[in-house]
Design a protein around this motif. Structure first.
Motif, short mmCIF file in Angstrom:
data_model
loop_
_atom_site.label_atom_id
_atom_site.label_comp_id
_atom_site.label_asym_id
_atom_site.label_seq_id
_atom_site.Cartn_x
_atom_site.Cartn_y
_atom_site.Cartn_z
N GLU A 167 0.84 -1.20 0.00
CA GLU A 167 0.00 0.00 0.00
C GLU A 167 0.88 1.26 0.00
N ALA A 168 1.97 1.23 0.74
CA ALA A 168 2.88 2.37 0.77
C ALA A 168 3.53 2.57 -0.60
N LEU A 169 3.94 1.48 -1.24
CA LEU A 169 4.56 1.57 -2.56
C LEU A 169 3.61 2.17 -3.59
N MET A 170 2.31 1.89 -3.43
CA MET A 170 1.33 2.40 -4.38
C MET A 170 1.15 3.92 -4.28
N VAL A 171 1.57 4.50 -3.16
CA VAL A 171 1.49 5.95 -3.01
C VAL A 171 2.62 6.63 -3.78
N LEU A 172 3.73 5.91 -3.97
CA LEU A 172 4.90 6.47 -4.62
C LEU A 172 4.75 6.49 -6.13
N SER A 173 5.55 7.32 -6.77
CA SER A 173 5.49 7.44 -8.23
C SER A 173 6.33 6.34 -8.89
N ASP A 174 6.14 6.17 -10.19
CA ASP A 174 6.93 5.20 -10.94
C ASP A 174 8.42 5.53 -10.86
N LEU A 195 17.60 9.89 6.91
CA LEU A 195 17.48 11.23 6.33
C LEU A 195 16.02 11.64 6.21
N VAL A 196 15.19 10.73 5.74
CA VAL A 196 13.76 11.01 5.63
C VAL A 196 13.16 11.30 7.00
N ARG A 197 13.56 10.53 7.99
CA ARG A 197 13.07 10.76 9.36
C ARG A 197 13.47 12.15 9.86
N SER A 198 14.68 12.58 9.54
CA SER A 198 15.16 13.89 10.00
C SER A 198 14.35 15.03 9.39
N ILE A 199 13.74 14.79 8.24
CA ILE A 199 12.89 15.80 7.61
C ILE A 199 11.47 15.73 8.16
N LEU A 200 10.95 14.53 8.27
CA LEU A 200 9.56 14.34 8.69
C LEU A 200 9.32 14.72 10.14
N GLU A 201 10.21 14.29 11.01
CA GLU A 201 9.94 14.41 12.45
C GLU A 201 9.69 15.86 12.89
N PRO A 202 10.55 16.82 12.51
CA PRO A 202 10.29 18.19 12.98
C PRO A 202 9.24 18.94 12.17
N ASN A 203 8.90 18.43 10.98
CA ASN A 203 7.99 19.16 10.10
C ASN A 203 6.64 18.50 9.92
N PHE A 204 6.42 17.37 10.59
CA PHE A 204 5.26 16.53 10.32
C PHE A 204 3.95 17.30 10.38
N SER A 259 5.80 10.25 4.06
CA SER A 259 5.44 9.25 5.07
C SER A 259 5.43 7.85 4.45
N ALA A 260 4.89 7.74 3.25
CA ALA A 260 4.90 6.45 2.56
C ALA A 260 6.33 6.01 2.26
N LEU A 261 7.18 6.96 1.90
CA LEU A 261 8.58 6.64 1.63
C LEU A 261 9.27 6.17 2.91
N TYR A 262 9.00 6.82 4.03
CA TYR A 262 9.58 6.40 5.30
C TYR A 262 9.15 4.97 5.65
N GLY A 263 7.86 4.69 5.51
CA GLY A 263 7.38 3.34 5.79
C GLY A 263 8.00 2.31 4.86
N THR A 264 8.12 2.65 3.59
CA THR A 264 8.71 1.74 2.61
C THR A 264 10.16 1.43 2.94
#
Length: 274
Positions: A167-174, A195-204, A259-264
């Motif tokens: 389901e997470a992969l389906m959110v991402l682009s080709d 790196l993705v976490r460092s962006i998401l966590e303070p800006n979520f 968020s989908a990228l982080y989960g993936t």
């Protein structure tokens, strides 16, 4: 019912569900609609204000601020939206999976072979939702066969982990799926996830465009082609990344794909290292 990928919108977690085909007359009357993303890199999109002619019958979920409406039984649920919840959710899915070591390898190697084929990923997701599993050829069929052969089958946790990932992969682009395949080959999932976490966590929960600077120690393992691949993943999420610059600006619209990228990245790393 499909296992939900929880989409994050305006600090609200929207739980996707598979519902019956909605007549377009009914769809046009709903005040807020979200069209479930389909294969081919199509992201879930807000279709408020769309005309009847521009909408086809589709899997739909209606939502309002603070409330997710489950459309097939009119049940309402609310979800808090923060990075900690996302992080805990991913950890819980991984811990509950209980995949055997051999199955980890089978799932990882065959998913890696499928990343360039969005239709194959969608087909695998569809078959996993059946009881018993449906039949598939190719790498997806190998995954289904090994799941059924595993001594712990039927493993609800392992099935849900795979559905969560798909389901997470389906959110991402080709483009992102192709870049993920390169990331797997270069074994850079862990520094990418950090790196993705460092962006998401303070800006979520940030609802405004806000400048940020990536930490040098997180960029260090991603030099050269690895950094180009990672910046490509971030750029496809809606973050404008410039070569040779650690600076960018947070875009609230990037919350969902990021968020989908982080989960993936989290799940794929777990599969790769088990």
């Amino acid at each position: 019912m499909s296992f939900p990928w929880k989409r994050l919108i305006s600090n609200v977690t929207l739980e996707w569900v598979t519902i019956a085909q909605v007549p377009i007359e009914k769809a046009a009357e709903l005040p807020h609609l979200a069209l479930r993303g389909q294969c081919g890199g199509c992201r879930c999109r807000d279709v408020r204000g769309s005309s009847r002619d521009s909408l086809g019958s589709a899997d739909l979920a209606s939502f309002h601020p603070g409330i997710c409406h489950i459309a097939d039984d009119d049940e309402e649920k609310t979800f808090p939206g923060d990075f900690k919840q996302l992080q805990e959710e991913v950890s819980q899915k991984v811990e509950a999976a209980e995949l055997s070591k051999g199955l980890h390898g089978v799932v990882f190697s065959n998913l890696q072979a499928m990343l360039g084929d969005c239709k194959a990923l969608q087909d695998l997701m569809d078959k996993l939702e059946l009881e018993p599993f449906g039949h598939l050829d190719g790498p997806g069929g190998t995954i289904l066969t090994e799941l059924q052969k595993d001594s712990r089958y039927p493993g609800v946790g392992s099935k849900f982990l795979l559905l969560y990932l798909l389901e997470a992969l389906m959110v991402l682009s080709d483009i992102q799926l192709g870049l993920l395949a390169q990331s797997l080959e270069k074994r850079i999932l862990l520094p990418q996830r950090d790196l993705v976490r460092s962006i998401l966590e303070p800006n979520f929960n940030c609802s405004q465009n806000t400048p940020f600077t990536l930490q040098p120690e997180l960029l260090a393992p991603l030099q050269g082609e690895g950094l180009d691949i990672t910046y490509g993943l971030l750029d496809e999420c809606g973050l404008q990344m410039e070569p040779n610059s650690p600076r960018s600006t947070w875009d609230p619209e990037a919350q969902e794909p990021l968020s989908a990228l982080y989960g993936t990245l989290s799940v794929l790393r777990q599969l790769a290292e088990a």
